[in-house]
Design a protein around this motif. Structure first.
Motif, PDB file in Angstrom:
ATOM      1  N   HIS A 315      41.339  47.536  37.841  1.00  0.00           N
ATOM      2  CA  HIS A 315      40.368  47.574  36.757  1.00  0.00           C
ATOM      3  C   HIS A 315      39.645  46.235  36.749  1.00  0.00           C
ATOM      4  CE1 HIS A 315      42.232  51.208  35.070  1.00  0.00           C
ATOM      5  NE2 HIS A 315      43.395  50.615  35.270  1.00  0.00           N
ATOM      6  N   THR A 316      38.475  46.196  36.133  1.00  0.00           N
ATOM      7  CA  THR A 316      37.740  44.940  36.085  1.00  0.00           C
ATOM      8  C   THR A 316      38.438  43.939  35.156  1.00  0.00           C
ATOM      9  OG1 THR A 316      36.348  45.551  34.199  1.00  0.00           O
ATOM     10  CG2 THR A 316      35.572  46.201  36.411  1.00  0.00           C
ATOM     11  N   ILE A 317      38.136  42.664  35.354  1.00  0.00           N
ATOM     12  CA  ILE A 317      38.688  41.626  34.487  1.00  0.00           C
ATOM     13  C   ILE A 317      38.299  41.892  33.033  1.00  0.00           C
ATOM     14  CG2 ILE A 317      38.545  39.165  33.910  1.00  0.00           C
ATOM     15  CD1 ILE A 317      38.206  38.623  36.917  1.00  0.00           C
ATOM     16  N   GLU A 318      37.047  42.278  32.824  1.00  0.00           N
ATOM     17  CA  GLU A 318      36.572  42.530  31.466  1.00  0.00           C
ATOM     18  C   GLU A 318      37.357  43.656  30.806  1.00  0.00           C
ATOM     19  OE1 GLU A 318      33.792  40.332  33.782  1.00  0.00           O
ATOM     20  OE2 GLU A 318      34.615  42.345  34.189  1.00  0.00           O
ATOM     21  N   GLU A 319      37.680  44.692  31.554  1.00  0.00           N
ATOM     22  CA  GLU A 319      38.469  45.795  31.007  1.00  0.00           C
ATOM     23  C   GLU A 319      39.882  45.331  30.647  1.00  0.00           C
ATOM     24  OE1 GLU A 319      36.406  49.579  33.353  1.00  0.00           O
ATOM     25  OE2 GLU A 319      37.936  48.373  34.369  1.00  0.00           O
ATOM     26  N   LYS A 320      40.482  44.548  31.528  1.00  0.00           N
ATOM     27  CA  LYS A 320      41.867  44.113  31.305  1.00  0.00           C
ATOM     28  C   LYS A 320      41.982  43.099  30.176  1.00  0.00           C
ATOM     29  CE  LYS A 320      45.134  45.104  33.581  1.00  0.00           C
ATOM     30  NZ  LYS A 320      46.144  46.189  33.383  1.00  0.00           N
ATOM     31  N   GLU A 321      40.898  42.395  29.860  1.00  0.00           N
ATOM     32  CA  GLU A 321      40.944  41.383  28.807  1.00  0.00           C
ATOM     33  C   GLU A 321      40.827  41.970  27.403  1.00  0.00           C
ATOM     34  OE1 GLU A 321      37.849  38.708  30.047  1.00  0.00           O
ATOM     35  OE2 GLU A 321      39.275  37.331  31.006  1.00  0.00           O
ATOM     36  N   ASN A 322      40.701  43.275  27.293  1.00  0.00           N
ATOM     37  CA  ASN A 322      40.614  43.924  25.985  1.00  0.00           C
ATOM     38  C   ASN A 322      41.934  43.841  25.218  1.00  0.00           C
ATOM     39  OD1 ASN A 322      37.947  44.993  25.549  1.00  0.00           O
ATOM     40  ND2 ASN A 322      38.312  46.363  27.276  1.00  0.00           N
ATOM     41  N   SER A 323      41.892  44.215  23.946  1.00  0.00           N
ATOM     42  CA  SER A 323      43.112  44.312  23.142  1.00  0.00           C
ATOM     43  C   SER A 323      44.027  45.389  23.723  1.00  0.00           C
ATOM     44  CB  SER A 323      42.756  44.663  21.698  1.00  0.00           C
ATOM     45  OG  SER A 323      42.148  45.951  21.644  1.00  0.00           O
ATOM     46  N   TYR A 324      45.263  45.403  23.250  1.00  0.00           N
ATOM     47  CA  TYR A 324      46.278  46.295  23.826  1.00  0.00           C
ATOM     48  C   TYR A 324      45.809  47.739  23.924  1.00  0.00           C
ATOM     49  CZ  TYR A 324      50.399  49.130  24.479  1.00  0.00           C
ATOM     50  OH  TYR A 324      51.278  50.051  24.970  1.00  0.00           O
ATOM     51  N   THR A 325      45.252  48.281  22.854  1.00  0.00           N
ATOM     52  CA  THR A 325      44.913  49.701  22.850  1.00  0.00           C
ATOM     53  C   THR A 325      43.729  50.027  23.750  1.00  0.00           C
ATOM     54  OG1 THR A 325      43.514  49.404  20.891  1.00  0.00           O
ATOM     55  CG2 THR A 325      45.810  50.068  20.525  1.00  0.00           C
ATOM     56  N   LYS A 326      42.911  49.030  24.053  1.00  0.00           N
ATOM     57  CA  LYS A 326      41.717  49.271  24.875  1.00  0.00           C
ATOM     58  C   LYS A 326      41.879  48.814  26.316  1.00  0.00           C
ATOM     59  CE  LYS A 326      38.389  49.143  21.039  1.00  0.00           C
ATOM     60  NZ  LYS A 326      39.368  49.051  19.952  1.00  0.00           N
ATOM     61  N   ALA A 327      42.817  47.945  26.598  1.00  0.00           N
ATOM     62  CA  ALA A 327      43.034  47.474  27.973  1.00  0.00           C
ATOM     63  C   ALA A 327      43.696  48.572  28.789  1.00  0.00           C
ATOM     64  CB  ALA A 327      43.906  46.224  27.978  1.00  0.00           C
ATOM     65  N   PRO A 328      43.094  48.993  29.915  1.00  0.00           N
ATOM     66  CA  PRO A 328      43.699  50.054  30.720  1.00  0.00           C
ATOM     67  C   PRO A 328      44.933  49.559  31.458  1.00  0.00           C
ATOM     68  CG  PRO A 328      41.764  49.181  31.823  1.00  0.00           C
ATOM     69  CD  PRO A 328      41.832  48.502  30.489  1.00  0.00           C
ATOM     70  N   SER A 329      45.785  50.491  31.824  1.00  0.00           N
ATOM     71  CA  SER A 329      46.991  50.163  32.597  1.00  0.00           C
ATOM     72  C   SER A 329      46.698  50.244  34.085  1.00  0.00           C
ATOM     73  CB  SER A 329      48.124  51.121  32.231  1.00  0.00           C
ATOM     74  OG  SER A 329      48.531  50.921  30.898  1.00  0.00           O
ATOM     75  N   GLY A 330      47.293  49.318  34.835  1.00  0.00           N
ATOM     76  CA  GLY A 330      47.136  49.314  36.282  1.00  0.00           C
ATOM     77  C   GLY A 330      46.658  47.966  36.773  1.00  0.00           C
ATOM     78  N   GLY A 331      46.923  47.703  38.053  1.00  0.00           N
ATOM     79  CA  GLY A 331      46.488  46.454  38.660  1.00  0.00           C
ATOM     80  C   GLY A 331      46.414  46.574  40.168  1.00  0.00           C
ATOM     81  N   PRO A 332      45.696  45.652  40.827  1.00  0.00           N
ATOM     82  CA  PRO A 332      45.518  45.693  42.280  1.00  0.00           C
ATOM     83  C   PRO A 332      46.689  45.046  43.006  1.00  0.00           C
ATOM     84  CG  PRO A 332      44.275  43.859  41.374  1.00  0.00           C
ATOM     85  CD  PRO A 332      44.938  44.548  40.200  1.00  0.00           C
ATOM     86  N   LEU A 333      47.167  45.680  44.086  1.00  0.00           N
ATOM     87  CA  LEU A 333      48.383  45.186  44.742  1.00  0.00           C
ATOM     88  C   LEU A 333      48.405  45.306  46.267  1.00  0.00           C
ATOM     89  CD1 LEU A 333      50.937  46.517  42.135  1.00  0.00           C
ATOM     90  CD2 LEU A 333      50.689  44.125  42.780  1.00  0.00           C
ATOM     91  N   VAL A 334      47.521  46.079  46.891  1.00  0.00           N
ATOM     92  CA  VAL A 334      47.713  46.378  48.324  1.00  0.00           C
ATOM     93  C   VAL A 334      47.616  45.155  49.224  1.00  0.00           C
ATOM     94  CG1 VAL A 334      47.100  48.834  48.284  1.00  0.00           C
ATOM     95  CG2 VAL A 334      45.277  47.113  48.495  1.00  0.00           C
ATOM     96  N   GLN A 335      46.851  44.157  48.848  1.00  0.00           N
ATOM     97  CA  GLN A 335      46.715  42.972  49.699  1.00  0.00           C
ATOM     98  C   GLN A 335      47.977  42.112  49.690  1.00  0.00           C
ATOM     99  OE1 GLN A 335      43.408  40.450  48.601  1.00  0.00           O
ATOM    100  NE2 GLN A 335      43.936  38.864  50.086  1.00  0.00           N
ATOM    101  N   HIS A 336      48.748  42.185  48.609  1.00  0.00           N
ATOM    102  CA  HIS A 336      49.825  41.217  48.397  1.00  0.00           C
ATOM    103  C   HIS A 336      51.228  41.821  48.368  1.00  0.00           C
ATOM    104  CE1 HIS A 336      46.138  39.407  46.497  1.00  0.00           C
ATOM    105  NE2 HIS A 336      46.473  38.500  47.380  1.00  0.00           N
ATOM    106  N   ALA A 337      51.349  43.136  48.459  1.00  0.00           N
ATOM    107  CA  ALA A 337      52.669  43.770  48.322  1.00  0.00           C
ATOM    108  C   ALA A 337      53.623  43.338  49.427  1.00  0.00           C
ATOM    109  CB  ALA A 337      52.516  45.287  48.316  1.00  0.00           C
ATOM    110  N   MET A 338      53.172  43.416  50.673  1.00  0.00           N
ATOM    111  CA  MET A 338      54.079  43.108  51.777  1.00  0.00           C
ATOM    112  C   MET A 338      54.476  41.632  51.773  1.00  0.00           C
ATOM    113  SD  MET A 338      53.693  43.749  55.891  1.00  0.00           S
ATOM    114  CE  MET A 338      53.910  45.538  55.807  1.00  0.00           C
ATOM    115  N   VAL A 339      53.522  40.724  51.555  1.00  0.00           N
ATOM    116  CA  VAL A 339      53.883  39.302  51.577  1.00  0.00           C
ATOM    117  C   VAL A 339      54.754  38.939  50.382  1.00  0.00           C
ATOM    118  CG1 VAL A 339      52.014  38.486  53.051  1.00  0.00           C
ATOM    119  CG2 VAL A 339      51.609  38.715  50.585  1.00  0.00           C
ATOM    120  N   ALA A 340      54.556  39.615  49.240  1.00  0.00           N
ATOM    121  CA  ALA A 340      55.440  39.375  48.096  1.00  0.00           C
ATOM    122  C   ALA A 340      56.872  39.738  48.443  1.00  0.00           C
ATOM    123  CB  ALA A 340      54.964  40.177  46.884  1.00  0.00           C
TER     124      ALA A 340
END
Length: 446
Positions: A315-340
């Motif tokens: 989701h965009t930064i602006e979307e994630k910065e919303n209050s709890y009820t308006k901030a969508p769930s989910g995040g980007p991970l494919v670039q960093h999963a294996m190295v993590a």
């Protein structure tokens, strides 16, 4: 036919680590040996001394947001980030706009991927309360499976009609992959907190709203239905230790009718991280307690949990910065999963062989992916070279996701992915991409 000789790598494959050479001819691995005799003037040679050579990871759950949500991401941008992260094949979810709930709409997504995906690809058909007839047209040879949301999430494809659920479970031999959270429990928990806080519910209450009870109730019901109907069930993104008690480790994966997945964020974060990460680690199901995280690791290592995936959902930064009820769930991970997870290898939490089993071999077994997921002669050359001793720190400047952020920002990883081959083509080479060649549609041995 292009030929590439990878020399002196430490191959990680089928529970073993051994120094070998590997020859790629065209799209395939043609030879693996301790010393491959070939005129090196006829091949491109990569000396991989000191590096791991892994099969490309197969991510069985991503949301690349195309069509309809491309302000967040698209198949091109996210598959590009995926190959930089060592993921050479992905299975994408149906909750786009429009949702992939007809065969025509599903094929539209395949067409888009054929024109833009850096990685190999498949898509799941989305089940709803009223599309059983269309669902049963799904071709098991070239479609990964069926996805059902048993708890509401992004896209609101909730399947909550129990009669319909039983018909779906009884009617298809395809893998049914499910998001399990009990909607009634979530609504009750949410109302309690909303009545107290309004829109500004503290993010630390997210795992209390999307609670252990909500997850366990839904997972246990799905498993009971699978046992009743004989369905082939795969439960996505376990988030609680309690749920792991529902799964077996006393039979081989090939014989399991009920399997489970865990995602990298549930293995990495825990509820205290909400204090610093806030809504940027808001996922469904929620990141829960440190004890839940420990329980997930235990079940992963003892083979009750079969697969590690990402549930990449930007989701965009602006979307994630919303209050709890308006901030969508989910995040980007494919670039960093294996190295993590390679950091966890260096910490002694998991072996490199077990990591390859969970990210590469087991998704191939579970979905019956044809000629991928292993370093084997005659298999597609989906390969990843990793330098295990090249630390780097995640910063906005090196994030490749279209959304431009990562929950791992500020984290230093010990390993760096240097080369990624997809179908024998060097797609990613030390930060540079080959933009001219696209991935292939996955096929399945069924």
């Amino acid at each position: 036919m292009q030929k590439v000789l990878i020399k002196n790598a430490l191959l990680i494959n089928e529970g073993k680590s051994f120094k070998r050479d590997l020859l790629i001819e065209g799209e395939y691995i043609s030879q693996i040996g301790s010393s491959i005799n070939i005129d090196e003037s006829e091949v491109n040679v990569i000396d991989a001394n000191g590096s791991y050579l892994l099969p490309g990871a197969i991510d069985d759950q991503v949301h690349f947001r195309e069509p309809g949500l491309t302000h967040k991401a698209n198949i091109g941008t996210e598959s590009r980030a995926a190959v930089a992260g060592g993921i050479t094949s992905f299975i994408e979810m149906p909750n786009t706009v429009p949702q992939a709930t007809t065969q025509e709409l599903l094929e539209d997504k395949f067409k888009t991927a054929s024109e833009s995906s850096y990685a190999n690809y498949s898509f799941m058909f989305g089940g709803t309360n009223d599309n059983l007839e269309e669902l049963l047209k799904t071709n098991p040879r070239d479609v990964a499976g069926i996805k059902l949301f048993l708890g509401s999430s992004t896209g609101n494809m909730l399947v909550d009609n129990e009669e319909v659920l039983e018909k779906i479970f009884s009617s298809t031999d395809l893998i049914i992959s499910v998001h399990c959270e009990d909607e009634g429990t979530i609504k009750k928990n949410f109302k309690e907190q909303f009545d107290k806080y309004g829109d500004d519910i503290p993010i630390k209450l997210h795992p209390k709203i999307r609670s252990e009870e909500a997850c366990y109730l839904s997972s246990s019901k799905a498993i009971a239905l699978a046992k009743k109907t004989g369905a082939r069930l795969h439960i996505f993104h376990l988030s609680t230790a309690k749920e792991t008690e529902l799964f077996r480790n006393d039979i081989p994966l090939e014989e399991k009718k009920i399997t489970a997945e865990v995602c990298v964020h549930h293995l990495w974060f825990e509820e205290n991280d909400y204090d610093t990460k806030g809504t940027f680690i808001k996922w469904n199901p929620a990141v829960k307690t440190a004890n839940d995280r420990a329980g997930l690791w235990k079940a992963l290592l003892d083979d009750r949990i079969d697969v590690i995936a990402t549930d990449h959902a930007p989701h965009t930064i602006e979307e994630k910065e919303n209050s709890y009820t308006k901030a969508p769930s989910g995040g980007p991970l494919v670039q960093h999963a294996m190295v993590a997870l390679l950091n966890k290898v260096s910490e002694g939490v998991i072996s490199i062989e077990k990591l390859v089993q969970k990210m590469c071999h087991n998704p191939a077994i579970l979905f019956q992916v044809e000629k991928r997921g292993y370093l084997r002669e005659g298999y597609y050359a989906d390969l990843v070279l990793v330098n295990p001793n090249d630390p780097w720190t995640v910063e906005k400047s090196n994030v490749l996701y279209k959304c431009g952020w990562s929950p791992f920002e500020g984290t230093t990883f010990n390993s760096k992915i240097t080369h990624t081959f997809v179908n024998g083509n060097l797609i990613y080479n030390k930060g540079q991409f080959n933009d001219t060649i696209k991935g292939k549609r996955l096929l399945f041995n069924r």
